[in-house]
Write a protein that holds these residues in place. Sequence first.
Motif, mmCIF file in Angstrom:
data_model
loop_
_atom_site.group_PDB
_atom_site.id
_atom_site.type_symbol
_atom_site.label_atom_id
_atom_site.label_comp_id
_atom_site.label_asym_id
_atom_site.label_seq_id
_atom_site.Cartn_x
_atom_site.Cartn_y
_atom_site.Cartn_z
ATOM 1 N N SER A 19 26.565 -5.243 -58.985
ATOM 2 C CA SER A 19 26.704 -4.737 -57.625
ATOM 3 C C SER A 19 25.428 -4.093 -57.118
ATOM 4 N N GLU A 27 23.441 -5.376 -44.044
ATOM 5 C CA GLU A 27 24.136 -4.944 -42.843
ATOM 6 C C GLU A 27 23.098 -4.528 -41.805
ATOM 7 N N LYS A 29 20.926 -2.417 -39.860
ATOM 8 C CA LYS A 29 20.446 -1.050 -40.069
ATOM 9 C C LYS A 29 19.765 -0.510 -38.820
ATOM 10 N N LYS A 30 19.521 -1.397 -37.874
ATOM 11 C CA LYS A 30 18.787 -0.982 -36.692
ATOM 12 C C LYS A 30 19.633 -1.233 -35.442
ATOM 13 N N LEU A 31 19.411 -0.408 -34.461
ATOM 14 C CA LEU A 31 20.018 -0.644 -33.155
ATOM 15 C C LEU A 31 18.891 -0.994 -32.208
ATOM 16 N N ILE A 32 18.860 -2.229 -31.780
ATOM 17 C CA ILE A 32 17.753 -2.655 -30.929
ATOM 18 C C ILE A 32 18.247 -2.707 -29.490
ATOM 19 N N PRO A 33 17.770 -1.824 -28.660
ATOM 20 C CA PRO A 33 18.237 -1.848 -27.265
ATOM 21 C C PRO A 33 17.475 -2.884 -26.438
ATOM 22 N N TYR A 34 18.015 -3.202 -25.282
ATOM 23 C CA TYR A 34 17.254 -4.001 -24.324
ATOM 24 C C TYR A 34 16.106 -3.154 -23.807
ATOM 25 N N VAL A 35 15.031 -3.816 -23.388
ATOM 26 C CA VAL A 35 13.985 -3.064 -22.701
ATOM 27 C C VAL A 35 14.438 -2.854 -21.255
ATOM 28 N N ILE A 36 14.813 -3.974 -20.622
ATOM 29 C CA ILE A 36 15.404 -3.891 -19.283
ATOM 30 C C ILE A 36 16.796 -4.510 -19.374
ATOM 31 N N PRO A 37 17.818 -3.776 -19.001
ATOM 32 C CA PRO A 37 19.164 -4.304 -19.195
ATOM 33 C C PRO A 37 19.470 -5.426 -18.212
ATOM 34 N N ILE A 42 27.408 -6.491 -20.749
ATOM 35 C CA ILE A 42 27.849 -5.267 -21.398
ATOM 36 C C ILE A 42 28.034 -5.626 -22.858
ATOM 37 N N PRO A 43 27.332 -4.991 -23.773
ATOM 38 C CA PRO A 43 27.469 -5.365 -25.180
ATOM 39 C C PRO A 43 28.933 -5.285 -25.610
ATOM 40 N N GLY A 44 29.400 -6.326 -26.250
ATOM 41 C CA GLY A 44 30.773 -6.337 -26.745
ATOM 42 C C GLY A 44 31.794 -6.837 -25.751
ATOM 43 N N VAL A 45 31.364 -7.087 -24.516
ATOM 44 C CA VAL A 45 32.314 -7.587 -23.514
ATOM 45 C C VAL A 45 31.904 -9.003 -23.103
ATOM 46 N N SER B 64 33.522 -0.888 -23.198
ATOM 47 C CA SER B 64 33.302 -1.874 -24.244
ATOM 48 C C SER B 64 33.683 -1.282 -25.591
ATOM 49 N N VAL B 72 15.446 0.791 -22.880
ATOM 50 C CA VAL B 72 14.225 1.595 -22.673
ATOM 51 C C VAL B 72 14.094 1.930 -21.183
ATOM 52 N N TYR B 73 14.558 1.018 -20.361
ATOM 53 C CA TYR B 73 14.498 1.205 -18.920
ATOM 54 C C TYR B 73 15.192 2.493 -18.479
ATOM 55 N N TRP B 104 15.765 1.754 -33.108
ATOM 56 C CA TRP B 104 16.476 2.940 -33.574
ATOM 57 C C TRP B 104 17.143 2.665 -34.912
#
Lengths: 729, 170
Positions: A19, A27, A29-37, A42-45, B64, B72-73, B104
Motif C-alpha cells: 500500500s 488524487e 492535490k491542486k485547485l486550479i482556478p480559471y484566470v477569467i471565468p 459553473i463548476p459541477g453544473v 453547485s 484570478v479575475y 492553490w
Amino acid sequence: MDLKRRDFLKVLGVTAAGSLLPGCAGETKKLIPYVIPDEEIIPGVADWYASVCRECDAGCGILVRVMEGRAKKVEGNPAHPVNRGKLCAKGQASLQGLYNPDRIQEPLQREGARGEGRFRPISWEDGISRWVSTLEKYPGGAVMISRPVPGTLSRLFSTFMKEISGRLLFYDPSGEGTLQAANRRSFGVDRFPEYDIANATYLLSFGTPFLSDWLSPVHYGLAYGEMRQGRPAVRGRFVQIEPRLSMTAASADRWVPLRPGTEGLLALGIGQVILKEGRVRLAQGDRSRFEKLYGTVSLDQIAAKTEVPREEIIRLAREFSEAAAPLAIGGGTASSQTNGTNTLMAVNALNLLVGNLGESGGIRFIEPLQGFPAAAATPVSDQALLNLKDSFKNKKRSLLMLYQSNPLYTLPPSTHFGEVFDQAAFTVSFSSFMDESTAMADLILPDHFFLEAWGDFLSDGGTPAAGLGQPVVIPRNNTRPVGDLFLSAAKRIGGNIEKQLPWTDFRTMLEDQWKTFLAREVPGQPFEIAWIERLQQGGWWKPEQRLISVSRRPLPESIESAQFEGDEKQFPFYLTLFESMGLQRGEGANRPWLQELPDPATTVVWGSWVEINPRTARQYGIQEREIVRVISPYGEVEAPVIFFPGNRPDLISMPLGQGHTAYGRYAKGRGVNPVILLAPLVDRDSGTLAMGATRVRIERTGRRGKPVLVDQTGEGTRRSPEGRRRSET
Amino acid sequence: MRKWTGALIALVVIITALIIGFFYSQGSADLRGQDRQPLAFSHQRHAGQLQINCLFCHRGANVSTAASVPPVYICMTCHRALKEQTPETQKLLTYWNNKEPIPWIRLQRLPDFVRFTHEMHLAAGFKCTECHGQVAQMTSTPRAATFEMGWCISCHQRNGASKDCFTCHY
C-alpha cells in the motif's frame, strides 16, 4: 484455509508494504482556478445544448450535456418530432467521434506516392491556396462527392459547384434509392412518404429493416411501439417477409422466409388473391388495370418460385385485406436486387388495392416545410457515381473533392471506382477521419466534428422539421468548418461566385437563411429573440401536419425477375449482406462503443462472421467457429462461421461495416469487408447497387476462428465455456 | 531464538503499520501543505477585516456541488485598483499579467465515493461557518472539522436529515 498466525502476519506485512507503493496517490492535490471565468460555466453544473445528430441521415434532435466546456453525454431531444427524446446507439456514441484519437487534427498534404499514407502537416493558408489554385487550374473540372447534407450547407455546396461549373453528387451508400424511384413512379412524388406504422393494425413488411437501419430507425421504432402497445384495444400485427431473420424479423409475429429476389412475385400473389376474393377498395375504372397486372402469373407458379406455400400466400392475403388498417412496406433486402424498383412498385400496388393512400395507418404524404431557403439534399444513385469513371477518363473532369463519403470502401472493387481516384489530377478531402478514400487524397482540409460546428438539417418525409445545430464545445483540433472553407474559397475566386456567396463565414450565412425564414414564420418577433428560442428548442417545426393528396397511381406492367451473377452450380448460395444499427456501412467502425454493441441475433462483437444455416453446415461438415472462405466470381473473404437457423439453407449472410484498411486504430484491420464479393450489378430503374445479386460458394479452410460472442459460450467471452471456475480445472 | 524472531516480525509489522498509518492520515486529513500555498492568502484579512461575503469569492457554493475557488479575475476586481503592494500581492499581479491560474493547494477533499453538494446545504439554511469554522479569524485555512463519515452522520442525526446510505454514496 488453514491460516497460521505467522502466515497472517506475513500477509499483513506484504499488504502494508504494497500500500506504500505509488498508485494509490494521484488524487487531485491542486485547485486550479480559471484566470477569467466563463460566464456560462459553473463548476459541477451541466449545461444542455440542443443540436442535431449527424451520425446518420435521419436528423434526430439531440441534447448534449456539457460540463466545464466538455461534452459528456448525448441524449434525444424530447421536443423534436423525428425522435421525440429517443436516440439510437450511433447518436449516443457520437462523443467517440468528437474525442476520437484518430481524428485528423490539422491540414495535411500528401508526401510520396498516392495512397502510400504519408502526409505532412501544412498551414491553413497554404492548404486553402493550394485547393483554390487547383480549382482555378481546372475550370469546370471539379466533382464533389458529399454525404447528403440537407440545409444551408447543401445550399452552399450547390451554389458553389454550380458557379464553378462543377458537379455535386450527394451520395448515401445506404440510401433507399429504389424506394425513391418506386414512389416516384407510383405516386409521382419525389419524396419519401410517412408510413403511418403507428396507426396501422396489420403491417406487412417486405424486407425492410425499419427497426435497425431503414430510413429513420428511431422514428419508426417509436411508431412500431405505438402500433403494438399504444392503443388500448388493438395490438397491431406484424409480418416480416425476407430470406434472413433480421433483427426486425425477430420482432415480428411471423417471419416468412422466401427465395431472394422474389418479393415482388409474392406481392403479386397476395394481390391476386385479394382481388379474386373481392375485398378491395378500388375506384370503378381501376379494377381492370389491377386485373391485368395480377392475371400474369398463376398462384401455383408464384408458390413454386417464391417457395412460400400456396396456403401461406392465401392466409397473408386474407389477413391483409381483412385488417382495419393494413399497410405494406418494402425495402432493405427486397429492394437490393436488380428488380428492386419493380418489387417496391408491386408492394405499393398492394397498398393501392386496399386503398390506404392518405388514410390513417396507411401511406401518407405530408406537406413539406414551406419557405425555408435551403432545400433537402437528394442523393444520387450508385450508377451516377460509377458514371464518373467515363468523365474522368475523357478528362472532362479532373478534380475530385470528398466530404464525409468513402466510396472506395462502400462500392465493390468490381465496379473499378478506384479508376476515378487514379485519373483525378488532384483530390481534396474535407473529412474528419482518415478513411480509405481520404487516405488517397492529395490534400486534406479537415472539417470540424458536428458537435463543434454550426449547422441545420431539413427533415423531409413524415416529419417536416428544420433542426438547428450549434457548437457545444470549443473545437479540439486545428480544424475548420467546411462551410467557412467554401465561403473563403468563393471570396478568393471572386467574380460571380463571390456575389452569390457574399457571407464572411458559415455562421452568418446560416443566420441569414433563418432570418428570412423566421421573419415569415414569426412575424413581429425580433430576430435575436426568435433565433435564441430556436437554438434552445433545437430548430423549427409545427405541431400539426397537413397531408397532401397524390393522384398518380400507375402499377408495374409486370413483375421482373431478379438477375443473379454467378453460375448456380458453381456458386450454390445466395448472399445477403446486412447493416447493423451501430456500424452501418462502416461509418461506425471507429467508435469502440459501436464495435462493442452485440449483434442482436448472434451477439458477436468486434469482428466479422459468416452466418450459415446449421443444416447446410452439417452437409459441408463445417464446425461452428471454423473459418470458411466465401467465394464469389469477383473475390473472396474469410471469416469464422456462426450457425444461424434464421438463414434459409441456401443463403449465406455476412455483416457489413468491418474490414477497413484505414479509418483509425479501432477500425483498421478488423474483420473483412464483404462488399468485395459483390458483382457490379445495379437495379435497372434506379441505378442502385444490387447488393443481393451475387451468388457465392464456400470452402473450408480447416482453421478455427475466434469470434467474440457476448452471451454465448466461447473464447474471449465474459462467461467461460462450461461455466466452470478456473480453480476447479 | 525462534521466539525472538516472532517478536521481531511482530514489531516490524507494527512499526510498518504505524508508518503507513501516519502517511495515510496525512493524505486523508490534508495536514501537510497547509502553509505551502503559492501565495499567502489570508481569510482573516478578506473575510474578517474587509467583511467580504464568502459567496463573493466562492461563487459555486450556492449553485453547485463545488464551492469553487475564485478565478484570478475576481481577485483582480479589487487588486487592480489597489496602489499599495506587498510581496504577496506582487505574486498575484505576476500570475495575472502572465495570464496564469494560481495553483492553490487543495485542503478540503472528500473521497470519490462520497457525493457532497454545497448547494443543498446552503439551501437548507446552513452557514459556511458551521462546517468550516470561524474562517474570518484564521490567517490560513485550517480544517475546522475532520469531514469524515462519523462527523457527517452525527450532524445529519442532530438535524434529523436522512441517514440513508444513498444520500451520499451513489
